[in-house]
Design a protein around this motif. Structure first.
Motif, PDB file in Angstrom:
ATOM      1  N   PHE A   1      -9.986   8.918  -0.469  1.00  0.00           N
ATOM      2  CA  PHE A   1     -11.333   8.057   0.010  1.00  0.00           C
ATOM      3  C   PHE A   1     -10.282   6.245   0.335  1.00  0.00           C
ATOM      4  O   PHE A   1     -10.430   5.943   1.281  1.00  0.00           O
ATOM      5  CB  PHE A   1     -12.334   7.263  -1.097  1.00  0.00           C
ATOM      6  CG  PHE A   1     -12.566   6.724  -0.733  1.00  0.00           C
ATOM      7  CD1 PHE A   1     -14.309   6.615   0.154  1.00  0.00           C
ATOM      8  CD2 PHE A   1     -13.168   5.269  -1.963  1.00  0.00           C
ATOM      9  CE1 PHE A   1     -15.138   6.268   0.463  1.00  0.00           C
ATOM     10  CE2 PHE A   1     -14.181   4.305  -1.465  1.00  0.00           C
ATOM     11  CZ  PHE A   1     -14.831   4.780   0.061  1.00  0.00           C
ATOM     12  N   LEU A   2      -9.144   5.652  -0.437  1.00  0.00           N
ATOM     13  CA  LEU A   2      -8.820   4.284  -0.358  1.00  0.00           C
ATOM     14  C   LEU A   2      -7.767   4.219   0.746  1.00  0.00           C
ATOM     15  O   LEU A   2      -7.773   3.670   1.242  1.00  0.00           O
ATOM     16  CB  LEU A   2      -7.998   4.314  -1.854  1.00  0.00           C
ATOM     17  CG  LEU A   2      -8.389   4.124  -3.041  1.00  0.00           C
ATOM     18  CD1 LEU A   2      -7.683   4.029  -3.733  1.00  0.00           C
ATOM     19  CD2 LEU A   2      -9.062   3.354  -2.700  1.00  0.00           C
ATOM     20  N   GLU A   3      -6.887   5.902   1.177  1.00  0.00           N
ATOM     21  CA  GLU A   3      -6.321   5.465   2.595  1.00  0.00           C
ATOM     22  C   GLU A   3      -7.355   5.706   3.682  1.00  0.00           C
ATOM     23  O   GLU A   3      -7.085   5.067   4.507  1.00  0.00           O
ATOM     24  CB  GLU A   3      -5.761   7.340   2.753  1.00  0.00           C
ATOM     25  CG  GLU A   3      -4.810   6.660   1.496  1.00  0.00           C
ATOM     26  CD  GLU A   3      -3.352   7.998   1.925  1.00  0.00           C
ATOM     27  OE1 GLU A   3      -1.876   8.009   2.266  1.00  0.00           O
ATOM     28  OE2 GLU A   3      -3.983   8.722   1.885  1.00  0.00           O
ATOM     29  N   ALA A   4      -8.693   6.375   3.626  1.00  0.00           N
ATOM     30  CA  ALA A   4      -9.630   6.573   4.495  1.00  0.00           C
ATOM     31  C   ALA A   4      -9.991   5.003   4.647  1.00  0.00           C
ATOM     32  O   ALA A   4     -10.703   3.956   6.040  1.00  0.00           O
ATOM     33  CB  ALA A   4     -10.398   7.582   4.800  1.00  0.00           C
ATOM     34  N   CYS A   5     -10.281   4.313   3.498  1.00  0.00           N
ATOM     35  CA  CYS A   5     -11.010   2.437   3.658  1.00  0.00           C
ATOM     36  C   CYS A   5      -9.902   1.533   4.549  1.00  0.00           C
ATOM     37  O   CYS A   5     -10.675   0.900   5.178  1.00  0.00           O
ATOM     38  CB  CYS A   5     -10.984   2.332   1.800  1.00  0.00           C
ATOM     39  SG  CYS A   5     -12.572   2.888   1.340  1.00  0.00           S
ATOM     40  N   GLU A   6      -8.741   1.980   4.073  1.00  0.00           N
ATOM     41  CA  GLU A   6      -7.514   1.397   4.597  1.00  0.00           C
ATOM     42  C   GLU A   6      -7.152   1.588   5.995  1.00  0.00           C
ATOM     43  O   GLU A   6      -6.805   0.802   6.514  1.00  0.00           O
ATOM     44  CB  GLU A   6      -5.851   2.153   3.808  1.00  0.00           C
ATOM     45  CG  GLU A   6      -5.080   0.509   4.605  1.00  0.00           C
ATOM     46  CD  GLU A   6      -3.189   1.639   4.072  1.00  0.00           C
ATOM     47  OE1 GLU A   6      -2.797   0.917   3.529  1.00  0.00           O
ATOM     48  OE2 GLU A   6      -3.533   2.556   3.375  1.00  0.00           O
TER      49      GLU A   6
ATOM     50  N   VAL B   1      -9.589   2.223   8.515  1.00  0.00           N
ATOM     51  CA  VAL B   1     -11.342   1.340   9.046  1.00  0.00           C
ATOM     52  C   VAL B   1     -10.936  -0.075   9.344  1.00  0.00           C
ATOM     53  O   VAL B   1     -11.327  -0.299   9.800  1.00  0.00           O
ATOM     54  CB  VAL B   1     -12.314   2.224   7.905  1.00  0.00           C
ATOM     55  CG1 VAL B   1     -13.657   1.204   8.391  1.00  0.00           C
ATOM     56  CG2 VAL B   1     -12.761   3.942   8.788  1.00  0.00           C
ATOM     57  N   TYR B   2     -10.420  -0.798   8.081  1.00  0.00           N
ATOM     58  CA  TYR B   2     -10.188  -1.645   7.694  1.00  0.00           C
ATOM     59  C   TYR B   2      -8.572  -1.986   8.806  1.00  0.00           C
ATOM     60  O   TYR B   2      -9.313  -3.543   9.771  1.00  0.00           O
ATOM     61  CB  TYR B   2      -9.582  -2.582   6.401  1.00  0.00           C
ATOM     62  CG  TYR B   2      -9.074  -3.298   6.320  1.00  0.00           C
ATOM     63  CD1 TYR B   2     -10.020  -4.496   6.335  1.00  0.00           C
ATOM     64  CD2 TYR B   2      -7.725  -3.735   6.736  1.00  0.00           C
ATOM     65  CE1 TYR B   2      -9.777  -5.451   6.330  1.00  0.00           C
ATOM     66  CE2 TYR B   2      -6.989  -5.641   6.396  1.00  0.00           C
ATOM     67  CZ  TYR B   2      -7.610  -5.871   6.572  1.00  0.00           C
ATOM     68  OH  TYR B   2      -7.436  -7.194   6.192  1.00  0.00           O
TER      69      TYR B   2
ATOM     70  N   SER C   1       0.857  -0.590   0.241  1.00  0.00           N
ATOM     71  CA  SER C   1      -0.178  -0.332   0.436  1.00  0.00           C
ATOM     72  C   SER C   1       0.969   1.190  -0.273  1.00  0.00           C
ATOM     73  O   SER C   1      -0.129   2.269  -0.690  1.00  0.00           O
ATOM     74  CB  SER C   1      -1.138  -0.043   1.166  1.00  0.00           C
ATOM     75  OG  SER C   1      -0.123   0.585   2.130  1.00  0.00           O
TER      76      SER C   1
END
Length: 53
Positions: free
Chosen positions: A39-44, A46-47, A7
């Motif tokens: 958005f992808l960094e925020a999803c990562e 949260v995950y 990532s």
């Protein structure tokens, strides 16, 4: 918030492409890439916080 080497490299490349679009004055494409990257960094995040043990 890169939780793995994959990532970290992915976001480095994504933001390098983003810089290219900014310097070539293709601002709408740059804005789309920036929104996707954020958005992808925020999803990562949260995950990593909720699903990774």
């Amino acid at each position: 918030m890169a939780s793995s080497k994959f990532s970290a490299i992915f976001f480095l490349i994504l933001y390098a492409v983003l810089l290219y679009f900014v310097f070539t004055m293709q601002n709408m494409v740059a804005m789309y890439l920036m929104a996707i990257g954020m958005f992808l960094e925020a999803c990562e995040g949260v995950y990593c916080n909720f699903f990774k043990h």
